[in-house]
Design an enzyme around this catalytic site. Sequence first.
Site, PDB file in Angstrom:
ATOM      1  CD  GLU A 307      15.546 -12.490  12.653  1.00  0.00           C
ATOM      2  OE1 GLU A 307      16.515 -11.710  12.714  1.00  0.00           O
ATOM      3  OE2 GLU A 307      14.370 -12.092  12.600  1.00  0.00           O
ATOM      4  CG  HIS A 310      18.452  -9.585   9.030  1.00  0.00           C
ATOM      5  ND1 HIS A 310      18.366  -8.389   8.366  1.00  0.00           N
ATOM      6  CD2 HIS A 310      17.259  -9.742   9.676  1.00  0.00           C
ATOM      7  CE1 HIS A 310      17.183  -7.847   8.593  1.00  0.00           C
ATOM      8  NE2 HIS A 310      16.481  -8.656   9.379  1.00  0.00           N
TER       9      HIS A 310
END
Length: 861
Positions: A307, A310
């Site tokens: 994550e 990202h």
Amino acid sequence: MTEPEDPYRLPRTVAPSRYRIRLEPDLGTFTFTGEETVEVTVEEPVREVLLNAADLEIQEVSARDGRGRSLRGEARLEPATERARLLFPEPLAPGPCQLTLRFSGALNTRLHGLYRSAYRDAAGAERFLAVTQFEATDARRAFPCWDEPAFKASFELTLVVDEALTALSNTAVVSERPVAGTGRKEVTFAPTIRMSTYLVALVVGELEATDPVPVEGTPVRIWCVPGKRHLAGFAREAAAFSLRFFREYYGLPYPGDKLDLVAIPDFAAGAMENLGLITFRETALLVDAAAASHAELERIADVVAHEIAHMWFGDLVTMAWWNGIWLNEAFATFMEMLAVDTWKPAWQRWATFSVSRAHAMTVDGLRSSRPIEFPVAAPRDADAMFDVLTYEKGAAVLRMLEQYLGPEVFRDGIRRYLVEHRYANAETTDLWKALGEATPDPVPAIMDGWIFRPGYPMVTASLDAAGAGLLLAQRRFTYLEDGTGERELWQVPVTLRVSAGGQARRVRLLLGSAEERVALEAAPDWVVVNEGGPGFYRVRYAPELLARLTGRLYEALAPVERFNLVNDAWAAPVAGLIPVTEYLELTAHFREETDRNVWAALAGSYASLHRVIAPAERPGLEALVRDRVGPAAARLGWEPRAGEDELTRQLRGDLLRALGTLGDDQAIQAEARERWARYRADRSAVDPNVAPALVAVLAHAGGEAEYAEFLGRFKAAPTPQEEQRYLYALAGFRQPALLQRTLERTVSEEVRVQDAPFLIRALLTSVYARELAWGFVKERWETLAQRFPPKSGLRRMCEGITGLATAELEADVRAFFGSRGITLGGKTLEQYLEQLRVAVAFGEREAAALRAYLARGAAHA
């Protein structure tokens, strides 16, 4: 002539640049109200503005256009297309314009849009959070917007909440003030960078946080519901490392002003990369590191790193449309491996990624596979792209390219790409262009076949007649042949390791034709194709070359290469290329194996056999499992030893689980009962990597008493991992009455809707539960379809039909789905049905040979 209106893409005549949004979620009535002012640019005079809205009521619409006119409008909702038309009495003038809307909606229970999540506090009282999950197209359920990734804008959010609650969003709080006489407060957040609507996020509720860890000026915190902060330390450490690692790798500063990671009790996905406010399932963020298994820690490290990767790949630079979702997810998967492998080198993360790559190859070996990237018209078609082909295949081909170009060249190309497209959107061709500027290699020519076509090749290796040359041939690998494979070619990066006269040398080439000859300096002792294992292709050795390798398994092959050997060898009989008995004989060479991933491949093949053989043949398979697994388990024993690494400790648990379940080993089961009694008295008496195996073995061998105990432990679990462990143990029993109770719990309040689809999937793949579970799914289909998260729940549950591997069940499955016209998005259902067909065909084709082979093993058990 007017162009017909695209039902899925909004017109570009009006585009937003800034949203100022005020939301008031009410956790008492489970509703929210909102008001927004959107700064837009009008490209041509329009009396109608088209944007997205779903599950909302819009009470007021007004505009102030470039001429300074204030116009009242009205909203016409179109539920079928999830749009709203804003209609004005006069055309809006070209230029800057402000649109203001008042709206309201409900905090739903389906884990998308702006929804509510429930949990119980220390006193047992039910509490709620307001949470968002917007990817792919659910921001429109919280506020009217241009809900497409290319309509990037800045967002300024204000939340009005109960004064006792915490409010979080993408950016730092810039002001917080009480709203007089209401018992509420107004929390205003800093403007975001230009980003897509699906990245906007908020969380409201009773929350507590870790102390912030500063990473180059960015505070990093973990948030959770009260009473769980002591489980946040491992994730905070992983997050701080990942943020530093990516800042250095990408060569760009983190694009946010803070980084909060929030554990949500109800969450449909594993996690979501909202800029500055990453949301997670509790199992993917919170853990007692001292009591968790290696696999449980590895999952948290992976998801946290994924994550945070990202924040650059996906948030700073975003795909232009949903066909390019792999640019987000494949890169984040690739980068998570890089980060975790750097943080925890002893975990050998790239080696263990082989298991994930193998799963992708299983799906990509289907005729119903799809390219990593393909045209997407309707955004809902993109929902099915959040799968193993986007994530694991995408990451695997990127790893293959990185290893071919060289890590530094690859990184330089990635940095060019991010600098060129930051705060904007990009396509796959933009990535190829950036990589091409960093290397003379023809990146598009190499990669287009891997990205824009389904499938992958099988490379066959054999010696020429003189034994002085190696012949490499490629054709598409499929489990069900249709005669087209020989016409498909890839540019295949191949690295060989050739040993002759006791000396090994490396040979690198790009295999682009159907067959090529590699000249050898001397007749080889052995040859390894796909050295180090990064290639996304299968290898089939000619019998002579295979025999040379199996005679030198631990001399010639690294662990990841042994994994590939087993994985590719198992695929061959499933595809009908060799008899299954040849594979089973090969497995006898691995009794001395010490690598966890190799054992995962072996155990996975035994589990697949378990699903296709008749019940009468199970004792023979159990005897074979005991024969193959027993020696390795005996060497490791039950207790960890001084100096052991984490992978060995995890392997111990894996082997004991396989022996006690697939092997139905009664001695293992008896020992498991004794050790469980010690664990009850003192949790430290059992290694954390063995504890999950004990639970699985006792469920398999247990009955009413064990079921009651595990159910109680599920309800009172002190950590998310233990809650999940005991929940899934309820699918591991063999008694129909107990299994029926588990099925009924999936539609009760006892099991969260985020978990129930996975529990049913486990039951569908169990040979002891599958008929019962399939009947339950058919009978309760409408209830399940209404209850589960709409985009992922049914898809996850229905994956279990791949385990219904009998001809009778297959026929019933096809009749059920066919008669109801059910779709699961994209080619998902077609892939599940083909996997089922492959399994049934394999079982039927090999039935006689398996019966005879396993009967011999059972006779000697």
